[in-house]
Design an enzyme around this catalytic site. Sequence first.
Site, PDB file in Angstrom:
ATOM      1  N   ASN A 135      42.399   2.947   7.054  1.00  0.00           N
ATOM      2  CA  ASN A 135      42.268   4.182   6.257  1.00  0.00           C
ATOM      3  C   ASN A 135      40.857   4.429   5.727  1.00  0.00           C
ATOM      4  O   ASN A 135      40.391   5.569   5.732  1.00  0.00           O
ATOM      5  CB  ASN A 135      43.324   4.232   5.148  1.00  0.00           C
ATOM      6  CG  ASN A 135      43.223   3.089   4.179  1.00  0.00           C
ATOM      7  OD1 ASN A 135      42.671   2.029   4.488  1.00  0.00           O
ATOM      8  ND2 ASN A 135      43.758   3.272   2.991  1.00  0.00           N
ATOM      9  N   LYS A 189      36.509  -8.111  10.850  1.00  0.00           N
ATOM     10  CA  LYS A 189      37.314  -7.482  11.900  1.00  0.00           C
ATOM     11  C   LYS A 189      37.896  -6.165  11.402  1.00  0.00           C
ATOM     12  O   LYS A 189      38.697  -6.151  10.465  1.00  0.00           O
ATOM     13  CB  LYS A 189      38.477  -8.404  12.296  1.00  0.00           C
ATOM     14  CG  LYS A 189      39.221  -7.888  13.513  1.00  0.00           C
ATOM     15  CD  LYS A 189      40.561  -8.573  13.709  1.00  0.00           C
ATOM     16  CE  LYS A 189      41.672  -7.889  12.990  1.00  0.00           C
ATOM     17  NZ  LYS A 189      41.933  -6.516  13.453  1.00  0.00           N
ATOM     18  N   PRO A 190      37.517  -5.049  12.023  1.00  0.00           N
ATOM     19  CA  PRO A 190      38.143  -3.771  11.659  1.00  0.00           C
ATOM     20  C   PRO A 190      39.514  -3.634  12.298  1.00  0.00           C
ATOM     21  O   PRO A 190      39.898  -4.434  13.157  1.00  0.00           O
ATOM     22  CB  PRO A 190      37.170  -2.734  12.236  1.00  0.00           C
ATOM     23  CG  PRO A 190      36.511  -3.431  13.386  1.00  0.00           C
ATOM     24  CD  PRO A 190      36.485  -4.902  13.052  1.00  0.00           C
ATOM     25  N   GLU A 235      44.411  -7.412  -0.777  1.00  0.00           N
ATOM     26  CA  GLU A 235      44.517  -6.051  -1.331  1.00  0.00           C
ATOM     27  C   GLU A 235      45.565  -5.345  -0.488  1.00  0.00           C
ATOM     28  O   GLU A 235      45.296  -4.976   0.665  1.00  0.00           O
ATOM     29  CB  GLU A 235      43.163  -5.333  -1.237  1.00  0.00           C
ATOM     30  CG  GLU A 235      42.033  -6.036  -1.975  1.00  0.00           C
ATOM     31  CD  GLU A 235      42.122  -5.866  -3.491  1.00  0.00           C
ATOM     32  OE1 GLU A 235      42.974  -5.104  -3.967  1.00  0.00           O
ATOM     33  OE2 GLU A 235      41.334  -6.525  -4.186  1.00  0.00           O
ATOM     34  N   LEU A 236      46.759  -5.162  -1.047  1.00  0.00           N
ATOM     35  CA  LEU A 236      47.904  -4.771  -0.207  1.00  0.00           C
ATOM     36  C   LEU A 236      48.424  -3.375  -0.540  1.00  0.00           C
ATOM     37  O   LEU A 236      47.762  -2.575  -1.179  1.00  0.00           O
ATOM     38  CB  LEU A 236      48.990  -5.846  -0.339  1.00  0.00           C
ATOM     39  CG  LEU A 236      48.486  -7.278  -0.077  1.00  0.00           C
ATOM     40  CD1 LEU A 236      49.610  -8.289  -0.259  1.00  0.00           C
ATOM     41  CD2 LEU A 236      47.874  -7.407   1.306  1.00  0.00           C
ATOM     42  N   CYS A 285      45.535   3.608  -0.437  1.00  0.00           N
ATOM     43  CA  CYS A 285      46.425   2.646  -1.100  1.00  0.00           C
ATOM     44  C   CYS A 285      46.793   3.099  -2.499  1.00  0.00           C
ATOM     45  O   CYS A 285      47.927   2.918  -2.926  1.00  0.00           O
ATOM     46  CB  CYS A 285      45.786   1.271  -1.117  1.00  0.00           C
ATOM     47  SG  CYS A 285      44.109   1.285  -1.762  1.00  0.00           S
ATOM     48  N   GLU A 324      56.219   2.679   0.438  1.00  0.00           N
ATOM     49  CA  GLU A 324      54.943   3.380   0.583  1.00  0.00           C
ATOM     50  C   GLU A 324      55.018   4.280   1.816  1.00  0.00           C
ATOM     51  O   GLU A 324      55.209   3.783   2.926  1.00  0.00           O
ATOM     52  CB  GLU A 324      53.843   2.331   0.761  1.00  0.00           C
ATOM     53  CG  GLU A 324      52.497   2.922   1.031  1.00  0.00           C
ATOM     54  CD  GLU A 324      51.419   1.861   1.191  1.00  0.00           C
ATOM     55  OE1 GLU A 324      51.666   0.837   1.869  1.00  0.00           O
ATOM     56  OE2 GLU A 324      50.332   2.073   0.648  1.00  0.00           O
TER      57      GLU A 324
HETATM   58  P1  NAD Z   1      47.934  -3.579   8.633  1.00  0.00           P
HETATM   59  O1  NAD Z   1      48.428  -4.643   7.726  1.00  0.00           O
HETATM   60  O2  NAD Z   1      48.798  -3.116   9.723  1.00  0.00           O
HETATM   61  O3  NAD Z   1      46.563  -4.007   9.337  1.00  0.00           O
HETATM   62  C1  NAD Z   1      45.413  -4.329   8.584  1.00  0.00           C
HETATM   63  C2  NAD Z   1      44.533  -5.260   9.389  1.00  0.00           C
HETATM   64  O4  NAD Z   1      45.219  -6.501   9.589  1.00  0.00           O
HETATM   65  C3  NAD Z   1      44.146  -4.758  10.759  1.00  0.00           C
HETATM   66  O5  NAD Z   1      42.792  -5.062  10.982  1.00  0.00           O
HETATM   67  C4  NAD Z   1      45.059  -5.565  11.685  1.00  0.00           C
HETATM   68  O6  NAD Z   1      44.539  -5.730  12.980  1.00  0.00           O
HETATM   69  C5  NAD Z   1      45.123  -6.890  10.961  1.00  0.00           C
HETATM   70  N1  NAD Z   1      46.266  -7.740  11.255  1.00  0.00           N
HETATM   71  C6  NAD Z   1      47.463  -7.377  11.774  1.00  0.00           C
HETATM   72  N2  NAD Z   1      48.278  -8.447  11.862  1.00  0.00           N
HETATM   73  C7  NAD Z   1      47.588  -9.500  11.376  1.00  0.00           C
HETATM   74  C8  NAD Z   1      47.902 -10.881  11.159  1.00  0.00           C
HETATM   75  N3  NAD Z   1      49.102 -11.395  11.462  1.00  0.00           N
HETATM   76  N4  NAD Z   1      46.952 -11.672  10.621  1.00  0.00           N
HETATM   77  C9  NAD Z   1      45.756 -11.180  10.273  1.00  0.00           C
HETATM   78  N5  NAD Z   1      45.399  -9.880  10.449  1.00  0.00           N
HETATM   79  C10 NAD Z   1      46.313  -9.054  10.984  1.00  0.00           C
HETATM   80  O7  NAD Z   1      47.521  -2.365   7.655  1.00  0.00           O
HETATM   81  P2  NAD Z   1      47.038  -0.897   8.052  1.00  0.00           P
HETATM   82  O8  NAD Z   1      48.219  -0.157   8.577  1.00  0.00           O
HETATM   83  O9  NAD Z   1      45.781  -0.948   8.837  1.00  0.00           O
HETATM   84  O10 NAD Z   1      46.636  -0.321   6.615  1.00  0.00           O
HETATM   85  C11 NAD Z   1      47.497   0.366   5.781  1.00  0.00           C
HETATM   86  C12 NAD Z   1      47.951  -0.519   4.634  1.00  0.00           C
HETATM   87  O11 NAD Z   1      46.822  -1.029   3.933  1.00  0.00           O
HETATM   88  C13 NAD Z   1      48.747   0.242   3.596  1.00  0.00           C
HETATM   89  O12 NAD Z   1      49.839  -0.542   3.210  1.00  0.00           O
HETATM   90  C14 NAD Z   1      47.773   0.394   2.439  1.00  0.00           C
HETATM   91  O13 NAD Z   1      48.355   0.578   1.186  1.00  0.00           O
HETATM   92  C15 NAD Z   1      47.010  -0.875   2.543  1.00  0.00           C
HETATM   93  N6  NAD Z   1      45.731  -0.757   1.855  1.00  0.00           N
HETATM   94  C16 NAD Z   1      45.554  -1.439   0.678  1.00  0.00           C
HETATM   95  C17 NAD Z   1      44.373  -1.293  -0.024  1.00  0.00           C
HETATM   96  C18 NAD Z   1      44.147  -2.024  -1.329  1.00  0.00           C
HETATM   97  O14 NAD Z   1      42.994  -2.125  -1.738  1.00  0.00           O
HETATM   98  N7  NAD Z   1      45.168  -2.537  -1.984  1.00  0.00           N
HETATM   99  C19 NAD Z   1      43.355  -0.468   0.460  1.00  0.00           C
HETATM  100  C20 NAD Z   1      43.580   0.202   1.681  1.00  0.00           C
HETATM  101  C21 NAD Z   1      44.764   0.045   2.359  1.00  0.00           C
END
Ligand code: NAD
Length: 480
Positions: A150, A173-174, A246-247, A280, A377
């Site tokens: 995001n 890693k993005p 940060e979830l 988030c 969410e």
């Molecule tokens: P996601 O968890 O699907 O993926 C995030 C990252 O994790 C990606 O780079 C992905 O490739 C990697 N990943 C996937 N599986 C993994 C594993 N098993 N081990 C390690 N890395 C792995 O999240 P998303 O869909 O990209 O992002 C949206 C989520 O992020 C929403 O829930 C949002 O609320 C949250 N978010 C939280 C904050 C915060 O600061 N609390 C900020 C932004 C987004």
Amino acid sequence: MEPFTLTSPAVMTIGGAAVDTATSLDVINPATGRPFASVPAGDRTHVDAAFEAATRAFQTWREDEEYRRQSLRAMADVVQDAAGELTQVLTAEQGKPLSESQREFAGTAGWLRYYADLEVPPEVLRDDSEARVEVVRRPLGAVAAIAPFNFPIMIGFAKVATAFRAGSTVVLKPSPYTPLATLRLGELLGQVLPAGVLNVLSGGDEIGPMMTTHPLARAVSFTGSTATGRKIAAAAGDDLKRLTLELGGNDPVIVLDDVDVDAVVEQLFPRAFNNNGQACVAPKRIYVAREIRSALVDAFADRARAVKVGDGFLPETVLGPLNNAPQRDRVATLVTEAVAHGAKVVTGGTVIDGPGYFYEPTILTDVSDGVRIVDEEQFGPALPIVEYTDIEDALRRANSGMFGLGGSVWSADTDRAAAVAQRLETGMSWVNTHTAISPAMPFGGAKWSGLGSEGGPRGLDGYSDFQVIYRSKKVPGSRV
Ligand code: NAD
């Protein structure tokens, strides 16, 4: 409009060198739903090489704080200089309007400059004739930094800024959905950084666990979903890597009965729908007093109908597409489910016909706890408005569930609002605003919304350990 194309191929940066791979991964433009570029698909050999480079570079990087501050300032200059080119790349891969991409680069430079300038003096616990006791920070080493789709640049490079200020090095890693601008920025930043302090990998989700279980990774800093965060906490537990998580969030907003409804909705609407709700800490469920419910619903619906949705490259666009098909489908499913449970769609409620991942800005009423769009969410442009009976009812609903990222309370009387806001079980609690964030604030979630925080001096906790230095002033054997 000419379709956007990349001017140079995307490469990973490992140990200061550009690396391409035999296999690649397509990147899709969410406005068209079609691939427009590809990135290297890294594997375990690249993960190993990146952590080895980061660990080697750490030995000298940790030593010179002033040099690291200068490097952070040079990085901020690079980010600002590159923003013109990279704004387009970010919009093409993420979907957000160009103006928002520009803001993301400006914000990223702000994080880098904040940590360049931050003073972190040792904490002196005691200093008398017997002893001097102080607490200092020791950098950890190579950090695995993993970012979501995001805000790929701001979130990814805020981690880099904090790690560098602490003296640690990074393997970044993005998200596979948004790797391009991060890879290019990694390449450009290599021109002002020693080899190996910043390594940027691309590839599918499977790279993530290779990083979080890597024996050379001393810490993991992750931003993403709660589901992934849980897996990471388990993976990193084996050798007790330091963790910042940060979830996800499901931010409640409580609107009290005394507000100027139009003025409040003017503030809340952009905060809830910014980046198409993919933030988030976006307001994700609105709890409103019965007396003003219908006026508030009308004001939200009027704005949702008027907002311009389209390709982020068009100047009139306010909301772009959702970033990816699964996210668009999730929003559609949650809305359909809510309707099946009796929710009323005041406006929106459907996928927009045509290519790309567009969804109508949606306002829902007659919906309550127990329905997924309220309890979970949604991360998209669909906002449920729920009526409450009294403040205790509003707080009980707002605090129910396991998310605890942000929340806000709105009132003409800020003291009245503050008294409610301090009872929210959240990491951030706002009065008459929402999503107000700065690099100086510790940003973190309560409950399942996270572990640790980012921003401010506390943000360094995930990238350094404390060390107590106890210095006795008595020399053994000495008479003085
Ligand atoms: P996601 O968890 O699907 O993926 C995030 C990252 O994790 C990606 O780079 C992905 O490739 C990697 N990943 C996937 N599986 C993994 C594993 N098993 N081990 C390690 N890395 C792995 O999240 P998303 O869909 O990209 O992002 C949206 C989520 O992020 C929403 O829930 C949002 O609320 C949250 N978010 C939280 C904050 C915060 O600061 N609390 C900020 C932004 C987004």
